[in-house]
Design a protein around this motif. Structure first.
Motif, short mmCIF file in Angstrom:
data_model
loop_
_atom_site.label_atom_id
_atom_site.label_comp_id
_atom_site.label_asym_id
_atom_site.label_seq_id
_atom_site.Cartn_x
_atom_site.Cartn_y
_atom_site.Cartn_z
N ALA A 14 -48.80 39.89 33.72
CA ALA A 14 -49.09 38.99 32.60
C ALA A 14 -49.23 39.76 31.30
N VAL A 15 -49.93 40.89 31.34
CA VAL A 15 -50.10 41.72 30.13
C VAL A 15 -48.74 42.24 29.65
N VAL A 16 -47.92 42.68 30.57
CA VAL A 16 -46.58 43.17 30.20
C VAL A 16 -45.77 42.04 29.56
N VAL B 234 -40.17 46.04 28.43
CA VAL B 234 -39.11 45.56 29.33
C VAL B 234 -38.80 46.60 30.40
N LEU B 235 -38.83 47.88 30.04
CA LEU B 235 -38.62 48.93 31.04
C LEU B 235 -39.76 48.96 32.06
N ILE B 236 -40.98 48.80 31.60
CA ILE B 236 -42.14 48.74 32.51
C ILE B 236 -41.99 47.53 33.43
N GLU B 237 -41.56 46.42 32.87
CA GLU B 237 -41.35 45.22 33.68
C GLU B 237 -40.30 45.46 34.76
N LEU B 238 -39.20 46.09 34.40
CA LEU B 238 -38.13 46.36 35.37
C LEU B 238 -38.62 47.28 36.49
N VAL B 239 -39.32 48.34 36.12
CA VAL B 239 -39.88 49.25 37.12
C VAL B 239 -40.89 48.51 37.99
#
Length: 139
Positions: free
Chosen positions: A56-58, A81-86
């Motif tokens: 949610a924070v991401v 978006v990169l953190i989300e993908l990982v």
């Protein structure tokens, strides 16, 4: 013949606006889900619920930064978006390989299967959008 340079469309217009809206929906849904789970039965699956809160924070950070213009907003968007993908790939693999660790589902469980795999597709679309709409370096 016109000598005016055409300015490219802003990152948060057109398809970019739709991407921002999808991120906003996921931010709200992940936040509501995680808050409910944490407040009502945290002891049942704390890892899953904390991961949902993290997602949610991401999504919130991605939504806010994608809606803005400028180099800093672009960099924050790229990081989110990169953190989300990982996260979606990592949690997706973990829920497939070690389902015993997840007593309850998260937004990213099974690569976002509970949300129609949108959590897996969204960061790919977001990255493609960001990379084709780069902000110029500030001087």
């Amino acid at each position: 013949m016109s000598t005016e340079l055409q300015t490219p469309p802003r990152r948060n217009q057109g398809l970019g606006r739709i991407i921002v809206m999808v991120y906003a929906v996921f931010a709200l849904s992940a936040l509501a889900r995680s808050l409910f789970q944490i407040l009502s039965h945290f002891d049942r699956a704390p890892v899953a619920y904390v991961l949902s809160a993290f997602a949610a924070v991401v999504y919130i950070i991605a939504t806010l930064s994608l809606a803005r213009t400028g180099r800093t907003a672009w960099l924050v968007s790229l990081a989110a978006v990169l953190i989300e993908l990982v996260g979606v790939v990592g949690v997706g693999l973990a829920t497939v390989l070690h389902p015993e660790l997840f007593a309850d589902a998260t937004v990213w469980s099974h690569f976002g299967a509970g949300y129609g795999y949108v959590p897996l597709v969204l960061p790919i679309v977001g990255l493609a959008w960001l990379l084709t709409h780069r902000e110029p370096k500030e001087s």
